[in-house]
Scaffold this active site. Structure first.
Site, PDB file in Angstrom:
ATOM      1  N   HIS A  46       0.860  -1.195   0.000  1.00 38.89           N
ATOM      2  CA  HIS A  46       0.000   0.000   0.000  1.00 38.89           C
ATOM      3  C   HIS A  46       0.895   1.243   0.000  1.00 38.89           C
ATOM      4  O   HIS A  46       2.132   1.126  -0.111  1.00 38.89           O
ATOM      5  CB  HIS A  46      -0.958  -0.025   1.195  1.00 38.89           C
ATOM      6  CG  HIS A  46      -0.284  -0.298   2.504  1.00 38.89           C
ATOM      7  ND1 HIS A  46       0.632   0.564   3.059  1.00 38.89           N
ATOM      8  CD2 HIS A  46      -0.367  -1.356   3.357  1.00 38.89           C
ATOM      9  CE1 HIS A  46       1.055   0.072   4.203  1.00 38.89           C
ATOM     10  NE2 HIS A  46       0.483  -1.104   4.410  1.00 38.89           N
ATOM     11  N   HIS A  58       4.046   1.276   2.166  1.00 43.75           N
ATOM     12  CA  HIS A  58       5.219   0.618   1.562  1.00 43.75           C
ATOM     13  C   HIS A  58       5.795   1.493   0.450  1.00 43.75           C
ATOM     14  O   HIS A  58       7.010   1.594   0.295  1.00 43.75           O
ATOM     15  CB  HIS A  58       4.826  -0.737   0.975  1.00 43.75           C
ATOM     16  CG  HIS A  58       4.290  -1.711   1.972  1.00 43.75           C
ATOM     17  ND1 HIS A  58       2.976  -2.110   2.006  1.00 43.75           N
ATOM     18  CD2 HIS A  58       4.904  -2.379   2.986  1.00 43.75           C
ATOM     19  CE1 HIS A  58       2.800  -2.982   2.975  1.00 43.75           C
ATOM     20  NE2 HIS A  58       3.949  -3.160   3.597  1.00 43.75           N
ATOM     21  N   SER A 116      -2.480  -0.155   6.619  1.00 46.73           N
ATOM     22  CA  SER A 116      -2.031  -1.479   7.016  1.00 46.73           C
ATOM     23  C   SER A 116      -2.621  -2.481   6.040  1.00 46.73           C
ATOM     24  O   SER A 116      -3.761  -2.317   5.583  1.00 46.73           O
ATOM     25  CB  SER A 116      -2.546  -1.802   8.431  1.00 46.73           C
ATOM     26  OG  SER A 116      -2.492  -3.194   8.669  1.00 46.73           O
TER      27      SER A 116
END
Ligand code: PAF
Length: 302
Positions: free
Chosen positions: A41, A44, A192
């Site tokens: 996501h 990252h 997350s």
């Protein structure tokens, strides 16, 4: 971008790139590494962006590490989407994606583990026994395989950052650890991979986490005498206002030592960086979030 699934190929590729940089450009190559469990996501992506800006070669690993999951945790249903991950990696300018199988990473049950003491006994370590041994063991293995100069980790897992830094210091890994700020949705929810588990109602109620942390931060800034006890109690009260929220922990610790701070001391009098961290379950989904504050209540990495 190349995708590699064998440890020997990865080592050889990175070594080769290092050698040819010295030969052709007459200088050392800098290698940046972002270890992940995939289902990437924007959090990252922000790690990859920083790695891209600061290094010649960027290596991303995608590996859902079984040994960091407890027996009743979500290993089997952990979200995966390899094609989407590879597209995101390509977009962020990754050079090498290391995508090993479980068999490749653990050809035999590992008899050797890396275990950091003390820091792993608090927060998530207390509610997920063995989790951090699994994390440090796989990160240690990946560090040996990739041999990066710098590795990037998100501060949503602030305890993970503290534990990995400790491991790197204690075991003399020649790798710089760069902690990167939490990335949030526009409504505040910390990104997350596990957010996909949330129902609409759970997701709505989960906003209490970032909202109550923000309120705590404002309170500390505006009231120099507020104590850690008062902040902790108000966070718990706020979170409990959401009927689906089940608190695992709400804790205030010194960072990165993760040692307790005086509960009746005014936060602004404490001479350390403070981690206000929480883990809360909504249905079957356990979310974590935190803020890091300097002694004067100023957010350092949010
Ligand atoms: O933060 C994660 O995604 C994992 O704990 C890590 C660092 C990739 C190790 O499996």
């Amino acid at each position: 971008m190349i995708v590699i699934d064998k440890v020997t190929d990865l080592r050889q590729y990175v070594k080769q790139q290092r050698l040819s940089a010295v030969k052709t450009a007459g200088r050392e190559l800098s290698v940046g590494f972002v270890p992940t469990m995939g289902f990437l996501h924007d959090g990252h992506a922000s790690l990859l962006k920083q790695a891209r800006e600061q290094n010649d070669l960027v290596v991303l690993s995608i590996f859902v590490n079984p040994i960091q999951f407890g027996p009743n945790e979500d290993l089997d249903r952990y979200p995966r989407d390899e094609q989407r991950d590879l597209a995101l990696a390509a977009r962020e300018g990754v050079d090498v994606v290391f995508l090993p199988s479980v068999q490749e990473m653990y050809p035999q049950p590992t008899k050797t583990k890396i275990a950091v003491s003390e820091l792993t006994e608090e927060l998530c370590g207390a509610s997920r026994p063995g989790h951090f041994d699994g994390v440090t063991t796989v990160v240690g293995k990946l560090f040996h395989m990739v041999a990066p100069d710098t590795a990037y980790f998100g501060l949503k897992d602030a305890q993970q950052v503290a534990v990995i830094r400790q491991m790197v210091d204690d075991l003399n890994f020649d790798i710089k650890i760069v902690p990167c700020p939490i990335v949030r949705e526009s409504d505040g929810l910390a990104l997350s991979s596990r957010n996909v588990y949330l129902s609409e109602e759970e997701r709505e109620q989960a906003l209490i986490l970032s909202r109550s942390l923000r309120e705590a931060e404002d309170w500390i800034k505006s009231n120099p005498a507020v104590t850690t006890d008062e902040i902790r109690e108000s966070l718990i009260r706020n979170i409990k206002s959401q009927p689906l929220a089940v608190i695992d922990y709400v804790d205030i610790l010194a960072f990165p030592s993760l040692t307790p701070v005086h509960t009746d001391a005014a936060i602004n009098d404490l001479d350390v960086e403070i981690l206000i961290a929480l883990a809360v379950k909504f249905g079957t989904t356990r979310l974590i979030d935190n803020i890091l504050l300097t002694t004067k209540g100023v957010a350092t990495h949010v």
